[in-house]
Design a protein around this motif. Structure first.
Motif, PDB file in Angstrom:
ATOM      1  N   GLY A 143       2.001 -23.133  26.236  1.00 54.34           N
ATOM      2  CA  GLY A 143       0.916 -22.607  27.063  1.00 54.34           C
ATOM      3  C   GLY A 143       1.435 -21.809  28.240  1.00 54.34           C
ATOM      4  N   THR A 144       2.456 -22.338  28.920  1.00 57.45           N
ATOM      5  CA  THR A 144       3.044 -21.624  30.059  1.00 57.45           C
ATOM      6  C   THR A 144       3.714 -20.341  29.587  1.00 57.45           C
ATOM      7  N   ALA A 145       4.384 -20.399  28.444  1.00 56.48           N
ATOM      8  CA  ALA A 145       5.048 -19.213  27.901  1.00 56.48           C
ATOM      9  C   ALA A 145       4.037 -18.102  27.620  1.00 56.48           C
ATOM     10  N   ARG A 146       2.882 -18.475  27.081  1.00 56.57           N
ATOM     11  CA  ARG A 146       1.843 -17.467  26.820  1.00 56.57           C
ATOM     12  C   ARG A 146       1.370 -16.831  28.129  1.00 56.57           C
ATOM     13  N   GLY A 147       1.242 -17.633  29.169  1.00 58.30           N
ATOM     14  CA  GLY A 147       0.845 -17.106  30.470  1.00 58.30           C
ATOM     15  C   GLY A 147       1.862 -16.134  31.030  1.00 58.30           C
TER      16      GLY A 147
END
Length: 231
Positions: free
Chosen positions: A153-157
């Motif tokens: 999720g953080t990587a997508r952000g």
């Protein structure tokens, strides 16, 4: 923005880079893709002047104060908190006082602003290093595996943030071994294997050419076809 021609680097009898050539155009996201040991970090070290090639040329069309670097999480002051770390750099570049908090917010660290760096997880430290790299809105970002320690999720952000920076005029050069991420994020990619670029193009075009039988584009299978190496 970046031009690399016939780059060669050796360590004794070992050839780390062999005739590497590529260009990165202004306002694009370009990635070097390959497994650990392929030569990605060596190329970054040459581009940033940390290492000299044995032959070939590497030029960067940007001044030092126009380049944001994220090479690792080194250089973060462990005894300071996240906000203090960025305020220190903001003072050097005479940036607006609200800029450090804006940078923290952009990488999802607003709530950790007062947390000491020594207490951060690896992923949080990585996000802080990225916040430092984008602090002064650089013309060129050079990022070594910017999402490697992050949850999905953080990587997508972070990927959305990088696309936003590109849309605002930044050029982004990064390394990664995450083929799915590169497919969705990058304008162009170069596949690096044992110090050689085996192919470079728009990621979807590479998939169309070498992975035509799949209904879902898959850069990882393309890399396997071209190199025999499974990532």
């Amino acid at each position: 923005m970046i031009k690399v021609q016939n780059l060669v680097k050796k360590y004794g009898d070992q050839t780390v880079l062999s005739d590497v050539t590529f260009e990165v155009a202004p306002k694009e996201i370009f990635a070097l893709l390959g497994p650990s040991g392929a030569g990605k970090t060596t190329i970054i070290n040459i581009l940033t002047g940390l290492l000299a090639p044995d032959s070939g040329d590497a030029t960067v069309d940007a001044l030092l104060n126009e380049i944001g670097l994220m090479l690792d999480i080194g250089g973060l002051y462990q005894h300071l908190n996240c906000l203090e770390n960025l305020e220190l750099y903001a003072g050097i570049y005479n940036l607006p006082k609200n800029r450090p908090m804006e940078a923290l917010e952009s990488v999802g660290l607003k709530d950790a602003a007062k947390k000491a760096v020594s207490q951060l997880s690896r992923g949080m430290s990585q996000r802080l290093a990225l916040a430092r790299a984008i602090l002064y809105s650089p013309k060129l970002l050079i990022l070594d595996e910017p999402t490697s320690a992050l949850d999905p999720g953080t990587a997508r952000g972070i990927c959305k943030l990088l696309q936003k920076l590109r849309d605002e005029g930044a050029t982004i050069f990064l390394t990664t071994h995450n083929m799915d991420e590169a497919l969705k994020l990058c304008d162009r990619v170069a596949l690096l294997h044992k110090g050689k670029i085996v192919k470079q193009d728009e990621p979807v075009k590479l998939c169309e050419k070498y992975d035509a039988l799949r209904t879902v584009p898959d850069l990882e299978s393309v890399f396997l076809q071209l190199t025999g190496v499974e990532l």
